[in-house]
Design an enzyme around this catalytic site. Structure first.
Site, PDB file in Angstrom:
ATOM      1  N   GLY A   1      23.640  10.430  36.632  1.00  0.00           N
ATOM      2  CA  GLY A   1      23.640  11.171  37.897  1.00  0.00           C
ATOM      3  C   GLY A   1      23.430  10.270  39.098  1.00  0.00           C
TER       4      GLY A   1
ATOM      5  N   SER B   1      29.381   9.662  33.193  1.00  0.00           N
ATOM      6  CA  SER B   1      30.194  10.628  32.450  1.00  0.00           C
ATOM      7  C   SER B   1      31.511  10.003  31.984  1.00  0.00           C
ATOM      8  CB  SER B   1      30.446  11.893  33.271  1.00  0.00           C
ATOM      9  OG  SER B   1      30.845  11.557  34.566  1.00  0.00           O
TER      10      SER B   1
ATOM     11  N   ASP C   1      37.348   7.483  38.062  1.00  0.00           N
ATOM     12  CA  ASP C   1      36.268   6.977  37.215  1.00  0.00           C
ATOM     13  C   ASP C   1      36.767   6.584  35.826  1.00  0.00           C
ATOM     14  OD1 ASP C   1      34.944   7.792  39.421  1.00  0.00           O
ATOM     15  OD2 ASP C   1      33.776   9.367  38.451  1.00  0.00           O
TER      16      ASP C   1
HETATM   17  C1  GLA Z   1      33.384  11.522  41.284  1.00  0.00           C
HETATM   18  C2  GLA Z   1      34.715  11.890  40.623  1.00  0.00           C
HETATM   19  C3  GLA Z   1      35.837  10.959  41.085  1.00  0.00           C
HETATM   20  C4  GLA Z   1      35.905  10.839  42.594  1.00  0.00           C
HETATM   21  C5  GLA Z   1      34.507  10.566  43.166  1.00  0.00           C
HETATM   22  C6  GLA Z   1      34.499  10.606  44.671  1.00  0.00           C
HETATM   23  O1  GLA Z   1      32.945  10.282  40.848  1.00  0.00           O
HETATM   24  O2  GLA Z   1      34.616  11.833  39.225  1.00  0.00           O
HETATM   25  O3  GLA Z   1      37.069  11.412  40.567  1.00  0.00           O
HETATM   26  O4  GLA Z   1      36.492  11.961  43.175  1.00  0.00           O
HETATM   27  O5  GLA Z   1      33.539  11.494  42.697  1.00  0.00           O
HETATM   28  O6  GLA Z   1      35.314   9.601  45.188  1.00  0.00           O
END
Ligand code: GLA
Length: 388
Positions: free
Chosen positions: A121, A127, A171
């Site tokens: 978090g 994740s 991500d």
């Molecule tokens: C999270 C989401 C990503 C992106 C970011 C903000 O990490 O998983 O896909 O949207 O927020 O940039």
């Protein structure tokens, strides 16, 4: 990477199962710039880091699936036919299994232990690390032959369908496709990338974890996404554009301002500005113009805080203090927001002084001990051999 964490996972596997597992490293990520625009056809600039999750996995010739998390000290045992939504970390691993099954890949029984050194978090994408390590490992052990990009997309769908966070692709892509000492300049419309060398002589990338995590984060995330979609629908009708990418000047949005709610207008304005900023930032990075790059990071934070409204008092405080320190060239909140980390580019010589001051000020203001991580950019998900 943390060999101690890798050992711990391997040892825990040995204590539970009488098999020799394969060991994989699945990294978290930083993002230099390009926030909340991966799901808006923008560009982002993430990199895989040395904080992540280690997976020890072995097929077990049965229809039993056994997980053990060393960090949570929790187990999960199901039958291969029993993959369904649950809560917490379980949703991320089960989400991956569900996606393989949706593709009609036979998910065979396996034993798995995982754990790592990535804070949860904190906006560093624990994740995606959780999803990617399992997907990568099972793809190898079962010889499914999906390529890295396909795996990243599979993990993104897993996050949509089980935890139900409608994340973009940044991500999962960064974690699986990362390259040592490079950032990934990812075009989120075509889902193609270019690696840009990350040379920062005399500078360090430092993350400061505010250690706050607002529970609204995932519902607000989905709400932002919906607001952008609403804005885009209006722009398609009124402006003859197909994508945020096609709006080349922020002023052009004024023509549709009174057709949308003020909130939706602000979200769209942020997205259009951030897409431009990220393109400019990529050029500055290639020219080694770190000062200009850093200024854009501060601008991104301003937009995230005022227009996109995904910041919070603690993050604003940290960025504000960083902006006032002459040793910091750029800083901003990183990731989804509502807590987690700021990313700071800091001159090596002034780093110690900057950190001791900002940690003390933060403690005074919020009575929280923020955490500092100096991160190294590493290769994306990979097998680790010879960890004995
Ligand atoms: C999270 C989401 C990503 C992106 C970011 C903000 O990490 O998983 O896909 O949207 O927020 O940039």
């Amino acid at each position: 990477m943390s060999l101690a964490a890798a050992f711990k996972v391997k040892k825990a596997f040995g204590g539970k199962f009488l098999q020799k597992p394969r060991l994989y490293y699945s990294p978290g990520r930083i993002n230099l710039i390009g926030e909340h625009i991966d799901y808006n056809d923008g560009f982002v600039m993430p990199a895989a880091i040395d904080k992540g999750i280690y997976y020890a996995i072995a097929l077990n010739d049965s229809d039993d699936i056994n997980f053990y998390s060393t960090n949570f000290d929790e187990t999960l045992s199901i039958k291969t036919s029993g993959v369904e939504r649950m809560d917490g970390w379980k949703n991320y691993v089960l989400g991956v299994l569900n996606e393989f099954q949706l593709l009609h890949f036979p998910v065979n029984g396996f034993n798995c232990v995982f754990g790592g050194n990535i804070p949860i978090g904190a906006g560093i994408s624990s994740s995606a690390a959780l999803e990617g390590g399992l997907a990568y490992g099972l793809n190898e052990l079962n010889n499914y032959q999906l390529n890295r990009k396909e795996l990243a997309l599979l993990c993104q769908r897993a996050e949509h369908n089980f935890p139900r966070v409608m994340c973009g692709i940044m991500d999962q892509y960064a974690s699986i496709m990362g390259k040592k000492d490079h950032v990934i300049l990812l075009d989120c419309r075509s889902i193609t990338h270019e690696y840009v060398p990350l040379h920062l002589p005399g500078y360090k990338i430092v993350l400061i974890n505010s250690r706050v995590h607002h529970s609204l984060a995932s519902s607000e995330y989905n709400r932002r996404r919906n607001e952008c979609e609403e804005g885009m629908m209006i722009m398609r009708e009124e402006m003859n554009v197909q994508s945020f990418r096609d709006v080349t000047k922020a002023e052009d949005l004024l023509t549709v301002k009174d057709k949308m709610s003020y909130e939706v207008y602000e979200r769209c304005l942020y997205v259009v500005e951030e897409i431009k900023r990220t393109k400019d930032a990529a050029n500055f990075l290639k020219e080694n113009n770190l000062n200009a790059f850093g200024k854009l990071m501060f601008k991104t934070h301003e937009g995230l805080s005022n227009l996109y409204q995904v910041s919070c008092r603690e993050l604003d405080f940290l960025v504000d203090k960083a902006a006032k320190n002459k040793n910091v060239v750029g800083a901003r909140l990183m990731g989804g927001g509502f807590g987690g980390c700021t990313i700071n580019v800091v001159q090596e010589g002034g780093k110690a002084e900057f950190l001791s001051k900002i940690l003390a000020d933060y403690k005074d203001e919020f009575n929280i001990d923020a955490e500092v991580y100096e991160v190294t950019v590493v290769d994306g998900t990979h097998e680790m051999i010879d960890v004995d």
